[in-house]
Design a protein around this motif. Structure first.
Motif, PDB file in Angstrom:
ATOM      1  N   LYS A  53       0.693  -1.186  -0.043  1.00 35.75           N
ATOM      2  CA  LYS A  53       0.183  -0.069  -0.233  1.00 35.75           C
ATOM      3  C   LYS A  53       0.937   1.301  -0.044  1.00 35.75           C
ATOM      4  CE  LYS A  53      -3.939  -2.241   0.675  1.00 35.75           C
ATOM      5  NZ  LYS A  53      -3.763  -3.289  -0.127  1.00 35.75           N
ATOM      6  N   LEU A  54       2.090   1.322   0.432  1.00 36.23           N
ATOM      7  CA  LEU A  54       2.959   2.406   0.602  1.00 36.23           C
ATOM      8  C   LEU A  54       3.949   2.500  -0.586  1.00 36.23           C
ATOM      9  CD1 LEU A  54       3.616   2.075   4.415  1.00 36.23           C
ATOM     10  CD2 LEU A  54       1.885   3.547   3.255  1.00 36.23           C
ATOM     11  N   ARG A  55       4.000   3.696  -1.043  1.00 32.10           N
ATOM     12  CA  ARG A  55       4.902   3.833  -2.272  1.00 32.10           C
ATOM     13  C   ARG A  55       5.807   5.219  -1.847  1.00 32.10           C
ATOM     14  NH1 ARG A  55       2.664   1.024  -6.436  1.00 32.10           N
ATOM     15  NH2 ARG A  55       0.412   0.104  -5.843  1.00 32.10           N
ATOM     16  N   GLN A  56       6.891   5.133  -2.717  1.00 31.90           N
ATOM     17  CA  GLN A  56       8.090   6.154  -2.571  1.00 31.90           C
ATOM     18  C   GLN A  56       8.864   5.913  -3.796  1.00 31.90           C
ATOM     19  OE1 GLN A  56      10.256   6.204   0.897  1.00 31.90           O
ATOM     20  NE2 GLN A  56      11.214   8.210   0.632  1.00 31.90           N
ATOM     21  N   SER A  57       9.211   7.373  -4.148  1.00 28.83           N
ATOM     22  CA  SER A  57      10.099   7.330  -5.444  1.00 28.83           C
ATOM     23  C   SER A  57      11.178   8.121  -5.246  1.00 28.83           C
ATOM     24  CB  SER A  57       9.502   8.083  -6.555  1.00 28.83           C
ATOM     25  OG  SER A  57       8.249   7.135  -6.898  1.00 28.83           O
ATOM     26  N   PHE A  58      12.534   7.673  -5.792  1.00 31.23           N
ATOM     27  CA  PHE A  58      13.741   8.555  -5.531  1.00 31.23           C
ATOM     28  C   PHE A  58      14.144   8.948  -7.040  1.00 31.23           C
ATOM     29  CE2 PHE A  58      13.459   5.592  -2.026  1.00 31.23           C
ATOM     30  CZ  PHE A  58      13.564   6.575  -1.007  1.00 31.23           C
ATOM     31  N   SER A  59      15.076   9.769  -7.077  1.00 29.82           N
ATOM     32  CA  SER A  59      15.833   9.872  -8.360  1.00 29.82           C
ATOM     33  C   SER A  59      17.048  11.029  -7.958  1.00 29.82           C
ATOM     34  CB  SER A  59      14.963  10.729  -9.148  1.00 29.82           C
ATOM     35  OG  SER A  59      14.706  12.136  -8.931  1.00 29.82           O
ATOM     36  N   VAL A  60      18.219  10.829  -8.646  1.00 34.15           N
ATOM     37  CA  VAL A  60      19.413  11.262  -8.523  1.00 34.15           C
ATOM     38  C   VAL A  60      19.809  11.765  -9.838  1.00 34.15           C
ATOM     39  CG1 VAL A  60      21.858  11.341  -7.868  1.00 34.15           C
ATOM     40  CG2 VAL A  60      20.035   9.657  -6.520  1.00 34.15           C
ATOM     41  N   SER A  61      19.658  12.988 -10.103  1.00 29.88           N
ATOM     42  CA  SER A  61      19.766  13.815 -11.475  1.00 29.88           C
ATOM     43  C   SER A  61      21.053  14.122 -11.667  1.00 29.88           C
ATOM     44  CB  SER A  61      19.007  14.987 -11.200  1.00 29.88           C
ATOM     45  OG  SER A  61      19.060  15.734 -12.468  1.00 29.88           O
ATOM     46  N   SER A  62      21.484  14.402 -12.932  1.00 29.37           N
ATOM     47  CA  SER A  62      22.773  14.652 -13.439  1.00 29.37           C
ATOM     48  C   SER A  62      22.991  16.116 -13.140  1.00 29.37           C
ATOM     49  CB  SER A  62      23.008  14.303 -15.241  1.00 29.37           C
ATOM     50  OG  SER A  62      22.854  12.857 -15.278  1.00 29.37           O
ATOM     51  N   SER A  63      21.738  16.914 -13.024  1.00 25.49           N
ATOM     52  CA  SER A  63      22.107  18.316 -12.686  1.00 25.49           C
ATOM     53  C   SER A  63      22.232  18.469 -11.349  1.00 25.49           C
ATOM     54  CB  SER A  63      20.712  18.975 -13.038  1.00 25.49           C
ATOM     55  OG  SER A  63      19.721  18.421 -12.165  1.00 25.49           O
ATOM     56  N   GLU A  64      22.207  17.460 -10.368  1.00 32.29           N
ATOM     57  CA  GLU A  64      22.623  17.298  -9.032  1.00 32.29           C
ATOM     58  C   GLU A  64      24.013  17.068  -8.761  1.00 32.29           C
ATOM     59  OE1 GLU A  64      20.024  15.806  -5.758  1.00 32.29           O
ATOM     60  OE2 GLU A  64      19.203  14.917  -7.789  1.00 32.29           O
ATOM     61  N   TYR A  65      24.620  15.983  -9.643  1.00 37.26           N
ATOM     62  CA  TYR A  65      25.859  15.849  -9.372  1.00 37.26           C
ATOM     63  C   TYR A  65      26.392  15.312 -10.970  1.00 37.26           C
ATOM     64  CZ  TYR A  65      24.319  14.382  -4.667  1.00 37.26           C
ATOM     65  OH  TYR A  65      24.041  14.378  -3.400  1.00 37.26           O
ATOM     66  N   ASP A  66      27.720  15.354 -11.067  1.00 33.17           N
ATOM     67  CA  ASP A  66      28.388  15.254 -12.383  1.00 33.17           C
ATOM     68  C   ASP A  66      29.872  14.127 -12.005  1.00 33.17           C
ATOM     69  OD1 ASP A  66      29.166  15.238 -14.860  1.00 33.17           O
ATOM     70  OD2 ASP A  66      30.362  17.156 -14.688  1.00 33.17           O
ATOM     71  N   PRO A  67      29.284  13.047 -11.850  1.00 37.99           N
ATOM     72  CA  PRO A  67      30.573  12.107 -11.167  1.00 37.99           C
ATOM     73  C   PRO A  67      31.155  11.453 -12.389  1.00 37.99           C
ATOM     74  CG  PRO A  67      28.325  10.955 -11.111  1.00 37.99           C
ATOM     75  CD  PRO A  67      28.087  12.389 -11.581  1.00 37.99           C
ATOM     76  N   ALA A  68      32.311  10.999 -12.163  1.00 40.25           N
ATOM     77  CA  ALA A  68      33.018  10.269 -13.251  1.00 40.25           C
ATOM     78  C   ALA A  68      32.950   8.880 -13.195  1.00 40.25           C
ATOM     79  CB  ALA A  68      34.543  10.242 -13.238  1.00 40.25           C
ATOM     80  N   ALA A  69      32.168   8.222 -12.078  1.00 39.59           N
ATOM     81  CA  ALA A  69      31.776   7.127 -11.875  1.00 39.59           C
ATOM     82  C   ALA A  69      30.679   6.874 -10.914  1.00 39.59           C
ATOM     83  CB  ALA A  69      33.277   6.078 -11.461  1.00 39.59           C
ATOM     84  N   VAL A  70      29.881   5.949 -10.593  1.00 39.22           N
ATOM     85  CA  VAL A  70      28.920   5.457  -9.685  1.00 39.22           C
ATOM     86  C   VAL A  70      29.203   4.176  -8.923  1.00 39.22           C
ATOM     87  CG1 VAL A  70      26.321   5.322  -9.194  1.00 39.22           C
ATOM     88  CG2 VAL A  70      27.264   6.686 -10.834  1.00 39.22           C
TER      89      VAL A  70
END
Length: 170
Positions: A53-70
């Motif tokens: 019944k419970l839901r949650q969404s997450f996102s990590v945007s390229s506009s927030e971070y500019d990494p070389a690797a994850v």
């Protein structure tokens, strides 16, 4: 119950001991049921196989971070977890959708830059949300999508009672 039966044999087959042992066993079972319902929070018993019944969404945007690797660590308890790669590059480094039964199994996504590597940790509580977590509450479902195939991505995956399926293709 077997232990109580053995104690009854040791002390004889008297009616008083039988009643005392039967009462103790009944009190123990009632206490276990009350503890189980209480440990589930306000959600109560879910039907077997019911949709969370419970839901949650997450996102990590390229506009927030500019990494070389994850580096993505996924550490979930009683759940089915699906990880896929986006069919084409998106503006999201990672996006996730969680469907869960109780607040105790609510996921958390933590983010931290370590040098040029973005460290992501997607985790749920390892505390079972009931005595019979897979029977009464059903499994939680987590879907994660990797949206940047151009980024080298290290995965560290762990599941306590469930499964992880990864279709990464790219």
């Amino acid at each position: 119950l077997i232990i109580l039966w053995g104690i009854g044999i040791i002390f004889g087959q008297s009616r008083a001991i039988g009643w005392a042992l039967g009462s103790a066993a009944l009190i123990g079972v009632v206490a276990l049921v009350v503890w189980t319902i209480g440990s589930m929070g306000s959600g109560g018993f879910a039907e077997f196989g019911s949709e969370p019944k419970l839901r949650q969404s997450f996102s990590v945007s390229s506009s927030e971070y500019d990494p070389a690797a994850v580096r993505l660590t996924v550490d979930v308890a009683a759940a089915d977890t699906y990880i896929t790669a986006a069919p084409a590059a998106t503006g999201q480094i990672v996006s996730a959708e969680a469907k869960y039964h109780t607040e105790a199994s609510k996921p958390v996504l933590s983010k931290m830059m370590v040098g040029s590597t973005l460290e992501l940790r997607y985790a749920t509580s390892k505390t079972p949300h009931s005595f019979w977590p897979l029977v009464w509450n059903g499994k939680d479902v987590h879907r994660l999508e990797l949206g940047r195939p151009d980024l080298p991505t290290a995965l560290d995956l762990s599941v306590a009672a469930g499964r992880i399926e990864a279709e990464l293709g790219r």
